[in-house]
Design a protein around this motif. Structure first.
Motif, PDB file in Angstrom:
ATOM      1  N   LEU A  32       0.838  -1.211   0.000  1.00  0.00           N
ATOM      2  CA  LEU A  32       0.000   0.000   0.000  1.00  0.00           C
ATOM      3  C   LEU A  32       0.872   1.260   0.000  1.00  0.00           C
ATOM      4  O   LEU A  32       0.544   2.255  -0.649  1.00  0.00           O
ATOM      5  CB  LEU A  32      -0.945  -0.023   1.203  1.00  0.00           C
ATOM      6  N   ASN A  33       1.985   1.198   0.715  1.00  0.00           N
ATOM      7  CA  ASN A  33       2.952   2.300   0.741  1.00  0.00           C
ATOM      8  C   ASN A  33       3.431   2.609  -0.689  1.00  0.00           C
ATOM      9  O   ASN A  33       3.466   3.767  -1.113  1.00  0.00           O
ATOM     10  CB  ASN A  33       4.147   1.878   1.624  1.00  0.00           C
ATOM     11  N   HIS A  34       3.746   1.560  -1.445  1.00  0.00           N
ATOM     12  CA  HIS A  34       4.286   1.804  -2.786  1.00  0.00           C
ATOM     13  C   HIS A  34       3.197   2.167  -3.792  1.00  0.00           C
ATOM     14  O   HIS A  34       3.471   2.901  -4.755  1.00  0.00           O
ATOM     15  CB  HIS A  34       5.149   0.634  -3.234  1.00  0.00           C
ATOM     16  N   ILE A  35       1.967   1.716  -3.584  1.00  0.00           N
ATOM     17  CA  ILE A  35       0.870   2.197  -4.443  1.00  0.00           C
ATOM     18  C   ILE A  35       0.682   3.697  -4.207  1.00  0.00           C
ATOM     19  O   ILE A  35       0.526   4.479  -5.152  1.00  0.00           O
ATOM     20  CB  ILE A  35      -0.429   1.404  -4.181  1.00  0.00           C
ATOM     21  N   ALA A  36       0.724   4.108  -2.951  1.00  0.00           N
ATOM     22  CA  ALA A  36       0.616   5.540  -2.633  1.00  0.00           C
ATOM     23  C   ALA A  36       1.802   6.314  -3.214  1.00  0.00           C
ATOM     24  O   ALA A  36       1.641   7.418  -3.756  1.00  0.00           O
ATOM     25  CB  ALA A  36       0.547   5.737  -1.116  1.00  0.00           C
ATOM     26  N   GLN A  37       3.000   5.744  -3.105  1.00  0.00           N
ATOM     27  CA  GLN A  37       4.195   6.413  -3.644  1.00  0.00           C
ATOM     28  C   GLN A  37       4.095   6.579  -5.167  1.00  0.00           C
ATOM     29  O   GLN A  37       4.413   7.642  -5.708  1.00  0.00           O
ATOM     30  CB  GLN A  37       5.442   5.603  -3.281  1.00  0.00           C
ATOM     31  N   ILE A  38       3.643   5.520  -5.839  1.00  0.00           N
ATOM     32  CA  ILE A  38       3.478   5.588  -7.303  1.00  0.00           C
ATOM     33  C   ILE A  38       2.491   6.710  -7.659  1.00  0.00           C
ATOM     34  O   ILE A  38       2.737   7.509  -8.572  1.00  0.00           O
ATOM     35  CB  ILE A  38       3.012   4.216  -7.850  1.00  0.00           C
ATOM     36  N   SER A  39       1.386   6.789  -6.925  1.00  0.00           N
ATOM     37  CA  SER A  39       0.406   7.856  -7.175  1.00  0.00           C
ATOM     38  C   SER A  39       1.058   9.218  -6.986  1.00  0.00           C
ATOM     39  O   SER A  39       0.822  10.151  -7.750  1.00  0.00           O
ATOM     40  CB  SER A  39      -0.785   7.729  -6.212  1.00  0.00           C
ATOM     41  N   ARG A  40       1.880   9.339  -5.953  1.00  0.00           N
ATOM     42  CA  ARG A  40       2.523  10.622  -5.657  1.00  0.00           C
ATOM     43  C   ARG A  40       3.553  10.996  -6.734  1.00  0.00           C
ATOM     44  O   ARG A  40       3.592  12.152  -7.182  1.00  0.00           O
ATOM     45  CB  ARG A  40       3.211  10.541  -4.281  1.00  0.00           C
ATOM     46  N   VAL A  41       4.360  10.026  -7.147  1.00  0.00           N
ATOM     47  CA  VAL A  41       5.380  10.308  -8.171  1.00  0.00           C
ATOM     48  C   VAL A  41       4.701  10.762  -9.466  1.00  0.00           C
ATOM     49  O   VAL A  41       5.145  11.719 -10.115  1.00  0.00           O
ATOM     50  CB  VAL A  41       6.275   9.070  -8.425  1.00  0.00           C
ATOM     51  N   MET A  42       3.598  10.100  -9.809  1.00  0.00           N
ATOM     52  CA  MET A  42       2.872  10.504 -11.026  1.00  0.00           C
ATOM     53  C   MET A  42       2.263  11.897 -10.834  1.00  0.00           C
ATOM     54  O   MET A  42       2.355  12.753 -11.723  1.00  0.00           O
ATOM     55  CB  MET A  42       1.799   9.464 -11.353  1.00  0.00           C
ATOM     56  N   ALA A  43       1.654  12.133  -9.687  1.00  0.00           N
ATOM     57  CA  ALA A  43       1.040  13.443  -9.415  1.00  0.00           C
ATOM     58  C   ALA A  43       2.068  14.566  -9.531  1.00  0.00           C
ATOM     59  O   ALA A  43       1.785  15.641 -10.070  1.00  0.00           O
ATOM     60  CB  ALA A  43       0.396  13.441  -8.024  1.00  0.00           C
ATOM     61  N   LYS A  44       3.281  14.316  -9.031  1.00  0.00           N
ATOM     62  CA  LYS A  44       4.328  15.345  -9.038  1.00  0.00           C
ATOM     63  C   LYS A  44       4.692  15.807 -10.459  1.00  0.00           C
ATOM     64  O   LYS A  44       5.196  16.915 -10.636  1.00  0.00           O
ATOM     65  CB  LYS A  44       5.593  14.811  -8.350  1.00  0.00           C
TER      66      LYS A  44
END
Lengths: 174, 174
Positions: free
Chosen positions: A144-156
């Motif tokens: 779940l941490n890395h799904i959130a991280q992936i979302s954040r990297v894309m959002a950035k």
């Protein structure tokens, strides 16, 4: 919420499909850039998840369940993916992760773990004693941490594009 | 990365399937609890996304593109889902979101927006002037923000279960 093998598998078995749905055939602009400096791109994160399937979760569970003395885990290499992913496409990595995860969940189910097993312990190189249920809970939260991280990297990648809305978008401030 | 309609749609069109893959038929333990206090559960977040499809993104785009003077947006109600979702199952909400999003993307495509359109402006109740491309970028980042939030809310349900690993799991500290 208390630890449960079945509820943990609900998350673990969905992750490859979640990643495929998010990322399959998407423009490389979303997946090949990072958050600046030494941070990871989406591509790097998938490589890291693959390395975990190969060397971390199930291998550490096996150490805990073994009858051998000295149940100390190998340290996990957080940078292994930079060599291991070399030359592979994101599509190949997603497929590799899916196959490894499926095999690891089958392996986990085959153990038919009891409540007693879940309290058995291994030695973490930094923390000392940890239980099998803590390891398996961490596997779930790590996904779940890395799904959130992936979302954040894309959002950035759109950080400069949202204008004043940046104030309302917490993900761009992390 | 510069704003692109097509690359924005790549994210927007995936979100309903991402949410379905993460959440369909999962135990309610993962989706009905929040992060404590007045925070939102996964169920609340899906209701919020539905309300955005109905009253925010496309409606604001229409205001920007309208020829009428005074292109001021209605304030968005961040708590509307607590009434609107009442009595609906998570499965119903996921389906409702999927239908609304599909319709909204079709509507967006049908506009055949030009570069000139993307620079047209509306008046945000708090920020003042904003452009159509800022609005559409925010729609994309808003999706990713809530996918990350859903991952975090689910992860928090295992906060007490991971033991000392909490130190390595940033998502549990947010």
């Amino acid at each position: 919420m208390n630890f449960s093998i079945e509820k943990s598998i609900e998350i673990l078995e969905r992750t490859p499909d979640v990643l495929n749905t998010m990322l399959q055939n998407i423009s490389a602009d979303w997946t090949s850039s990072n958050e600046g400096g030494e941070t990871w791109s989406v591509y790097d994160i998938i490589g890291h998840l693959i390395h975990g399937e190969k060397t971390d979760w199930i291998r550490r569970a096996e150490i805990i369940l073994s009858e051998k003395p000295g149940r100390t885990f190998e340290p996990f290499d957080r940078l292994a993916q930079f060599e291991e992913s070399e030359g592979k496409s994101l599509t190949q990595l997603l497929e590799e992760f899916k196959i490894l995860r499926k095999k690891n969940i089958e392996h986990l189910r085959s153990k038919k773990l009891t409540y007693k097993n879940l309290e058995e312990k291994g030695i973490h190189p930094a923390f000392g004693e940890v239980t099998l249920s803590q390891l398996l809970s961490t596997w779930v939260v790590h996904d779940l941490n890395h799904i959130a991280q992936i979302s954040r990297v894309m959002a950035k990648q759109y950080k400069a594009e949202v204008g004043p809305w940046i104030q309302y978008l917490r993900i761009l401030q992390l």
